[in-house]
Design a protein around this motif. Structure first.
Motif, PDB file in Angstrom:
ATOM      1  N   PHE A 309       0.413  -1.017  -0.310  1.00 15.40           N
ATOM      2  CA  PHE A 309      -0.224   0.015  -0.033  1.00 15.40           C
ATOM      3  C   PHE A 309       1.210   1.296  -0.327  1.00 15.40           C
ATOM      4  O   PHE A 309       2.776   0.989   0.695  1.00 15.40           O
ATOM      5  CB  PHE A 309      -1.220   0.214   1.163  1.00 15.40           C
ATOM      6  CG  PHE A 309      -0.382   0.521   2.235  1.00 15.40           C
ATOM      7  CD1 PHE A 309      -0.007   1.310   3.146  1.00 15.40           C
ATOM      8  CD2 PHE A 309       0.323  -1.313   3.099  1.00 15.40           C
ATOM      9  CE1 PHE A 309       0.734   1.546   4.337  1.00 15.40           C
ATOM     10  CE2 PHE A 309       0.673  -1.047   4.606  1.00 15.40           C
ATOM     11  CZ  PHE A 309       1.085   0.010   4.670  1.00 15.40           C
ATOM     12  N   LEU A 310       0.353   2.212  -0.123  1.00 15.38           N
ATOM     13  CA  LEU A 310       0.765   3.682  -0.610  1.00 15.38           C
ATOM     14  C   LEU A 310      -0.300   4.734   0.222  1.00 15.38           C
ATOM     15  O   LEU A 310      -1.190   4.393  -0.765  1.00 15.38           O
ATOM     16  CB  LEU A 310       1.197   4.088  -1.623  1.00 15.38           C
ATOM     17  CG  LEU A 310       1.431   5.597  -2.310  1.00 15.38           C
ATOM     18  CD1 LEU A 310       2.564   6.021  -1.010  1.00 15.38           C
ATOM     19  CD2 LEU A 310       1.880   6.097  -3.457  1.00 15.38           C
ATOM     20  N   TRP A 311      -0.579   4.586   1.056  1.00 14.29           N
ATOM     21  CA  TRP A 311      -0.856   5.828   2.072  1.00 14.29           C
ATOM     22  C   TRP A 311      -0.507   6.705   2.508  1.00 14.29           C
ATOM     23  O   TRP A 311      -0.185   7.183   3.419  1.00 14.29           O
ATOM     24  CB  TRP A 311      -1.532   4.833   3.577  1.00 14.29           C
ATOM     25  CG  TRP A 311      -2.764   5.405   3.726  1.00 14.29           C
ATOM     26  CD1 TRP A 311      -3.419   6.372   3.784  1.00 14.29           C
ATOM     27  CD2 TRP A 311      -2.650   5.101   5.315  1.00 14.29           C
ATOM     28  NE1 TRP A 311      -4.268   6.837   4.772  1.00 14.29           N
ATOM     29  CE2 TRP A 311      -3.582   5.626   5.490  1.00 14.29           C
ATOM     30  CE3 TRP A 311      -2.436   4.311   6.491  1.00 14.29           C
ATOM     31  CZ2 TRP A 311      -4.643   5.749   6.993  1.00 14.29           C
ATOM     32  CZ3 TRP A 311      -2.350   3.836   7.397  1.00 14.29           C
ATOM     33  CH2 TRP A 311      -3.701   4.675   7.978  1.00 14.29           C
ATOM     34  N   VAL A 312      -1.638   8.132   1.956  1.00 10.85           N
ATOM     35  CA  VAL A 312      -1.184   9.503   1.880  1.00 10.85           C
ATOM     36  C   VAL A 312      -1.863   9.683   3.153  1.00 10.85           C
ATOM     37  O   VAL A 312      -3.450  10.160   2.736  1.00 10.85           O
ATOM     38  CB  VAL A 312      -1.658  10.064   0.808  1.00 10.85           C
ATOM     39  CG1 VAL A 312      -1.456  12.099   1.403  1.00 10.85           C
ATOM     40  CG2 VAL A 312      -0.955   9.628  -0.687  1.00 10.85           C
ATOM     41  N   LYS A 352       6.387  -3.127   2.787  1.00  9.90           N
ATOM     42  CA  LYS A 352       5.393  -3.329   2.413  1.00  9.90           C
ATOM     43  C   LYS A 352       4.780  -2.446   2.120  1.00  9.90           C
ATOM     44  O   LYS A 352       3.627  -2.478   0.581  1.00  9.90           O
ATOM     45  CB  LYS A 352       4.955  -4.650   2.863  1.00  9.90           C
ATOM     46  CG  LYS A 352       3.906  -4.977   1.968  1.00  9.90           C
ATOM     47  CD  LYS A 352       3.277  -6.546   2.452  1.00  9.90           C
ATOM     48  CE  LYS A 352       2.484  -7.645   1.356  1.00  9.90           C
ATOM     49  NZ  LYS A 352       2.453  -8.753   2.284  1.00  9.90           N
ATOM     50  N   GLY A 353       4.645  -1.233   2.437  1.00 13.08           N
ATOM     51  CA  GLY A 353       3.987  -0.178   2.612  1.00 13.08           C
ATOM     52  C   GLY A 353       4.563   1.365   2.605  1.00 13.08           C
ATOM     53  O   GLY A 353       5.707   0.682   3.469  1.00 13.08           O
ATOM     54  N   MET A 354       3.996   2.025   2.281  1.00 11.23           N
ATOM     55  CA  MET A 354       4.341   3.262   2.520  1.00 11.23           C
ATOM     56  C   MET A 354       3.307   4.565   3.178  1.00 11.23           C
ATOM     57  O   MET A 354       2.502   4.557   2.568  1.00 11.23           O
ATOM     58  CB  MET A 354       5.262   4.054   1.042  1.00 11.23           C
ATOM     59  CG  MET A 354       5.593   5.644   1.572  1.00 11.23           C
ATOM     60  SD  MET A 354       6.474   6.403   0.336  1.00 11.23           S
ATOM     61  CE  MET A 354       8.167   6.039   0.788  1.00 11.23           C
ATOM     62  N   VAL A 355       3.879   5.001   4.513  1.00 11.01           N
ATOM     63  CA  VAL A 355       2.270   6.320   4.276  1.00 11.01           C
ATOM     64  C   VAL A 355       3.139   7.580   4.100  1.00 11.01           C
ATOM     65  O   VAL A 355       4.326   7.624   4.833  1.00 11.01           O
ATOM     66  CB  VAL A 355       2.573   6.077   6.081  1.00 11.01           C
ATOM     67  CG1 VAL A 355       1.029   7.222   6.384  1.00 11.01           C
ATOM     68  CG2 VAL A 355       1.808   4.704   6.378  1.00 11.01           C
ATOM     69  N   TRP A 356       1.934   8.472   3.531  1.00 11.73           N
ATOM     70  CA  TRP A 356       3.401  10.060   3.102  1.00 11.73           C
ATOM     71  C   TRP A 356       2.264  10.620   4.035  1.00 11.73           C
ATOM     72  O   TRP A 356       1.612  10.461   3.817  1.00 11.73           O
ATOM     73  CB  TRP A 356       3.274   9.982   2.053  1.00 11.73           C
ATOM     74  CG  TRP A 356       3.848  10.799   1.209  1.00 11.73           C
ATOM     75  CD1 TRP A 356       3.410  11.920   0.428  1.00 11.73           C
ATOM     76  CD2 TRP A 356       5.407  11.471   0.788  1.00 11.73           C
ATOM     77  NE1 TRP A 356       4.293  13.162   0.454  1.00 11.73           N
ATOM     78  CE2 TRP A 356       6.039  12.075   0.368  1.00 11.73           C
ATOM     79  CE3 TRP A 356       6.515  10.117   1.490  1.00 11.73           C
ATOM     80  CZ2 TRP A 356       7.233  12.555   0.039  1.00 11.73           C
ATOM     81  CZ3 TRP A 356       7.357  10.422   0.629  1.00 11.73           C
ATOM     82  CH2 TRP A 356       8.067  12.216   0.330  1.00 11.73           C
TER      83      TRP A 356
END
Length: 493
Positions: A309-312, A352-356
């Motif tokens: 996931f990529l979560w802004v 596995k994921g990035m929170v931006w």
């Protein structure tokens, strides 16, 4: 001396989704025949907040450097209404206070005026155009479905005598499948509110315009557009011609790799290391943010889904910079991830994921081949970007007309998997529900997910064909250009 080209005079609302959509549409008209037929004059109202003013000025600087024949006219400041109850009422009344200044600006043009192009909230200024003897066009930055509903709202008002959330069954909007009351746009759910009254008034004034320019296509929304054209929205009255010239998107990218010596944006660099179509992207627009309990539900859902996931993620508006803004433009702050996210979440999802925590280049992210799904607030510009790149969606509407957009994506277009949003709890989504939607969206073996992915890929081709030579939107643009050219007139003094 050569006769000056007729001017398209634009009056946009100051929000980026309204201003840039109208300007990009008008630039298409400007460039239809090599840029020879028209010029553009942008009438700039001073926004009611400093943050919105800064955004508008940034857009103006960028367009001034574009080399196109675009001129900028700043209207005198007016005092905002102090007694407005709701956001939509405030915007419509604030814009209407500019009517004398708009009249003076158009009357003072030293060339023929092809049209006064009005934001949907400025529709009552069709009277200004009529008094000056120039054509008026309403620019619809939202969907054809929203346009059909606004035109039909005075009829619905007479037919539905209770509040919409008290309707036993569905609401009938011409051109759409039966509409659940919970999918009605936020401004019209309370018939006692001034917002509702204004929306009825705006829809009624659309009918007095010379034409309506819509950021959609015949193929995306055949039902609503046909219902408007054949008179089902306003029985007994002929609606102005609608010109669906979309999707209108500003696709220039500052993060594209080609011919760009700068390093890629952090989100793009992270996506570059992921497998194709493996990442679900979560982003909720320029005004979307969540309280801590909802953030916890999202983290739980993402962990349990097992998907990349990529979560802004944005933080709440700062009290000193927009919270409680009269026009509703409460801009989120950069998120403090240590405060918002549960302990250990970033460590457990590392790789596995990035929170931006701040602004992210949404168009570039949706264009990236590793993105396979989009959890979105359903702002129409975001939807069009997702369709342009063929990315299926899970709709999580938050405000404005987004609940109607979400319904249309699932029930009419078929490009999204449904997501159960609890409107009575502030559009809350439970972790298990989000996990289910993410799994379905990203290939969890469900029929609805497979159909949404197939339909999104189909709509990608549809959107691109529409704006290409010979496409339906290109044909509408040619019709609009001719109508503008034929109707151009020197304004009366």
């Amino acid at each position: 001396m050569a006769t000056p080209a007729p001017a398209l005079v634009l009056l946009p609302e100051w929000g980026s989704g309204h201003l840039m959509s109208m300007l990009e549409s008008s630039k298409r008209v400007l460039l239809t025949n090599g840029g020879r037929d028209f010029s553009i004059t942008l009438l700039i109202m001073r926004p009611p907040t400093d943050e919105a003013t800064s955004e508008v000025e940034a857009h103006v600087r960028r367009e001034a450097a574009s080399g196109l024949d675009i001129r900028f006219h700043r209207l005198p400041a007016v005092e905002p209404p102090a007694d407005a109850v709701g956001v939509e009422e405030f915007i419509a009344r604030y814009i209407q206070l500019h009517a004398p200044n708009v009249r003076d600006a158009v009357a003072g043009m030293g060339c023929p005026v092809a049209a006064l192009v009005l934001d949907m909230f400025a529709a009552p200024m069709v009277d200004v155009a009529r008094d000056l003897g120039v054509p008026s066009y309403v620019f619809m930055s939202s969907t054809g479905a929203m346009l059909a509903l606004m035109l039909h709202l005075p009829v619905l008002h007479e037919l539905v005598t209770v509040e919409f959330d008290e309707v036993d069954g569905e609401v009938d909007v011409p051109g759409l499948p039966p509409l659940p009351p919970a999918s009605m746009p936020c401004p019209v759910v309370d018939k006692k509110s001034p917002n509702y009254t204004w929306f009825m008034h705006l829809g009624d004034r659309f009918m007095d315009a010379t034409g309506i320019i819509a950021n959609t296509t015949d193929e995306l929304e055949p039902g609503p557009l046909a219902a408007i054209a054949n008179g089902r929205c306003v029985p007994g009255r002929t609606a102005p011609p609608v010109y669906p010239i979309g999707p209108v998107l500003s696709l220039g990218s500052g993060n594209a790799k080609k011919d760009n010596p700068d390093p890629p944006h952090g989100c793009i660099a992270w996506l570059d290391g992921q497998p194709p179509a493996s990442v679900v992207f979560l982003c909720f627009g320029s005004m979307g943010w969540f309280e801590a309990p909802q953030v916890v539900e999202i983290t739980t859902a993402l962990e349990l889904s097992g998907h990349r996931f990529l979560w802004v993620l944005r933080g709440p508006p700062a009290a000193e910079s927009g919270a409680g803004a009269p026009d509703g433009s409460e801009h989120p702050t950069d998120a403090n991830l240590d405060e918002l996210l549960p302990g250990g979440f970033l460590e457990r999802t590392k790789g596995k994921g990035m929170v931006w925590p701040t602004w992210a280049p949404q168009k570039d992210i949706l264009a990236h081949p590793t993105v396979g799904g989009f959890v979105t607030h359903c702002g129409w510009n975001s939807v069009l970007e997702s369709l342009w790149y063929g990315v299926p969606m899970a709709p999580w509407p938050l405000y404005a007309e987004q609940h109607l957009n979400a319904f249309e994506l699932v029930a009419a277009m078929g490009v999204a998997v449904p997501l159960k949003v609890d409107t009575k709890r502030g559009n809350f989504v439970e972790a298990a529900e989000l996990e289910r939607a993410v799994r379905s969206l990203m290939g969890g073996g469900t029929e609805e997910g497979r159909k949404a992915r197939e339909k999104a890929a189909e709509m990608k081709a549809v959107c691109r064909k529409a704006v290409a030579d010979g496409g339906s939107s290109q044909a509408a643009l040619q019709r609009l250009s001719k109508a503008l050219h034929d109707g151009a007139a020197l304004p009366k003094k």
